[in-house]
Write a protein that holds these residues in place. Structure first.
Motif, PDB file in Angstrom:
ATOM      1  N   MET A  14      26.131  35.689  37.798  1.00 56.65           N
ATOM      2  CA  MET A  14      27.567  36.446  37.823  1.00 56.65           C
ATOM      3  C   MET A  14      28.356  35.423  36.787  1.00 56.65           C
ATOM      4  N   THR A  15      29.278  36.386  36.187  1.00 61.50           N
ATOM      5  CA  THR A  15      30.101  35.980  35.187  1.00 61.50           C
ATOM      6  C   THR A  15      31.285  35.208  35.797  1.00 61.50           C
ATOM      7  N   LYS A  16      32.080  34.606  35.184  1.00 61.97           N
ATOM      8  CA  LYS A  16      33.240  33.729  35.827  1.00 61.97           C
ATOM      9  C   LYS A  16      34.313  34.845  36.492  1.00 61.97           C
ATOM     10  N   ALA A  17      34.398  35.842  36.092  1.00 62.44           N
ATOM     11  CA  ALA A  17      35.523  36.968  36.699  1.00 62.44           C
ATOM     12  C   ALA A  17      34.728  37.489  37.792  1.00 62.44           C
ATOM     13  N   GLU A  18      33.232  37.825  37.711  1.00 61.23           N
ATOM     14  CA  GLU A  18      32.817  38.250  39.017  1.00 61.23           C
ATOM     15  C   GLU A  18      32.715  37.180  40.071  1.00 61.23           C
TER      16      GLU A  18
END
Length: 111
Positions: A14-18
């Motif tokens: 997962m990305t940082k935003a996710e």
């Protein structure tokens, strides 16, 4: 690779935003069961709250004016899902605004 295997792999990358959005959902809406990288054939959505049929997407630049996203959203909406899309930079810089938008949508869905 099948959808379930791909979804499982996406949960680990997962990305940082996710990850930030996942924390916000868990902390702000503990009574709801948001699933990460959920399969709704033939798609994988970032977050799904099945009882409300609510999909939340965290989008990076690759989603800007993306025709396949529009087709996907139209298909999912026709199946009764509500879709919220937030830009990654908004998730990271304005969590209060993201919370407010999600909260408002959830309240509408429960009425």
């Amino acid at each position: 690779m099948n959808l379930e295997t791909n979804a499982k792999a996406l949960r680990y990358t997962m990305t940082k935003a996710e990850r930030r959005l996942s924390r916000l959902l868990a902390e702000s809406f503990p009574d709801l069961a948001f699933k990460k990288q959920a399969v709704i054939t033939p798609y994988i959505v970032d977050f799904l709250e099945p009882s409300l049929k609510l999909i939340i997407e965290a989008d990076g630049g690759q989603h800007c004016d993306n025709q396949s996203d529009q087709h996907r959203d139209n298909d999912l909406t026709s199946r009764g899902y509500t879709i919220l899309r937030f830009w990654n930079n908004d998730i990271l810089s304005n969590p209060e605004g993201i919370y407010a938008a999600i909260d408002q949508t959830i309240k509408k869905g429960r009425n």
